[in-house]
Design an enzyme around this catalytic site. Structure first.
Site, PDB file in Angstrom:
ATOM      1  N   TYR A 152       0.839  -1.211   0.000  1.00 26.18           N
ATOM      2  CA  TYR A 152       0.000   0.000   0.000  1.00 26.18           C
ATOM      3  C   TYR A 152       0.876   1.264   0.000  1.00 26.18           C
ATOM      4  O   TYR A 152       0.641   2.200  -0.773  1.00 26.18           O
ATOM      5  CB  TYR A 152      -0.895  -0.039   1.238  1.00 26.18           C
ATOM      6  CG  TYR A 152      -1.876   1.102   1.371  1.00 26.18           C
ATOM      7  CD1 TYR A 152      -3.020   1.171   0.587  1.00 26.18           C
ATOM      8  CD2 TYR A 152      -1.666   2.117   2.317  1.00 26.18           C
ATOM      9  CE1 TYR A 152      -3.924   2.217   0.734  1.00 26.18           C
ATOM     10  CE2 TYR A 152      -2.567   3.155   2.471  1.00 26.18           C
ATOM     11  CZ  TYR A 152      -3.696   3.197   1.674  1.00 26.18           C
ATOM     12  OH  TYR A 152      -4.589   4.237   1.819  1.00 26.18           O
ATOM     13  N   LYS A 156       1.151   4.225  -2.872  1.00 33.56           N
ATOM     14  CA  LYS A 156       0.852   5.637  -2.606  1.00 33.56           C
ATOM     15  C   LYS A 156       2.075   6.522  -2.855  1.00 33.56           C
ATOM     16  O   LYS A 156       1.948   7.658  -3.323  1.00 33.56           O
ATOM     17  CB  LYS A 156       0.334   5.809  -1.175  1.00 33.56           C
ATOM     18  CG  LYS A 156      -1.005   5.095  -0.912  1.00 33.56           C
ATOM     19  CD  LYS A 156      -2.114   5.606  -1.821  1.00 33.56           C
ATOM     20  CE  LYS A 156      -3.481   5.060  -1.441  1.00 33.56           C
ATOM     21  NZ  LYS A 156      -4.572   5.602  -2.282  1.00 33.56           N
TER      22      LYS A 156
END
Ligand code: NAP
Length: 244
Positions: A152, A156
């Site tokens: 994740y 990002k």
């Protein structure tokens, strides 16, 4: 007249959570908002709930052909987009040694590749019209990293790199590209966190509370509107002061 009157906006992952609140805020600012989500019926429900169009748009953003189809439909129904908000995102958390290939790939495909497919497709028209706003919903963990979120956080951080690169490429054509990096926001994504994690996180937030989807949506409205006409390539952190 509201500041986005007559503008078309596309918000991905907007049947619920932060995306839904962004759609609400942009609708309030006068824009015609296309609600895009995995499930067309859910998207349509959200759209009518906002008093907007009766239809929503089904699109898995990790599928480039689905992105193409959805954009063609939105253009046909509402017109060319002035605003694209890449908000759809997922988590598949695990510590590095237990993180499977599939959970790595899936998170990168949705959170990063999805934003790339849609940005590439809308950029051409925006450049021709010499106006447009692209807003990517990143995360503070893209700046700091986070245990158990290598996939994740990488997605990002990648989104932030995409934002700055595209901002440089499109600036001369009047298209502004920015990212918003939320901290710990109250949605279904964070609802699953245990009490211990929640209280440890709260201890790190100077403003002493979790954020709300509306806290994020207000900043997106600012970036989409005329008050942000000299802002591009930025990452605006919305986290109650957590990572200052
Ligand atoms: P959420 O409540 O889980 O909502 C995400 C929405 O995206 C859901 O409607 C989901 O649809 C949709 N979606 C998932 N995969 C998709 C795909 N492949 N294509 C299209 N739509 C898809 O999440 P949220 O908390 O509102 O988060 C929104 C964004 O903010 C995400 O990018 C997230 O990474 C970011 N963010 C959130 C927080 C936080 O604390 N909540 C913090 C930092 C950043 P389904 O319901 O059908 O799955």
């Amino acid at each position: 007249m509201p500041e986005l009157d007559g503008r078309v906006a596309i918000v991905t992952g907007s049947a619920r959570g932060i995306g839904l609140e962004i759609a609400r805020e942009l609708t309030d600012a006068g824009a015609s908002v296309a609600i895009v989500d995995l499930d067309e019926a859910e998207a349509a429900r959200a759209s009518t709930g906002l008093g907007g169009a009766e239809r929503g748009y089904a699109c898995n953003v990790s599928d480039p052909e689905a992105c193409e189809r959805m954009l063609a439909e939105v253009e046909e129904d509402l017109g060319s987009p002035y605003i694209l908000v890449n908000n759809a995102g997922i988590t598949r958390d695990n510590l590095l040694l237990r993180l499977g290939d599939d959970d790595w790939r899936r998170v990168l495909d949705v959170n990063l590749s999805g934003a790339f497919y849609l940005t590439r497709r809308v950029a051409r028209g925006m450049m021709k019209r010499r106006e447009g706003r692209i807003i990517n919903i990143a995360s503070v963990v893209g700046l700091t990293g986070n245990r158990g979120q290598a996939n994740y956080a990488a997605s990002k951080a990648g989104l932030i790199g995409l934002t700055k690169s595209v901002a440089q490429e499109l600036a001369s054509r009047g298209v502004l590209v920015n990212a918003v990096a939320p901290g710990f926001i109250q949605t279904e994504m964070t609802a699953a966190l245990g009490e211990e994690t929640r209280s440890a996180l709260l201890d790190r937030i100077p403003l002493g509370r979790m954020g709300t989807p509306a806290d994020v949506a207000g900043v997106v409205r600012f970036l989409a509107g005329p008050l942000a006409s000299y802002v591009t390539g930025q990452v605006i952190v919305v986290d109650g002061g957590m990572v200052m």
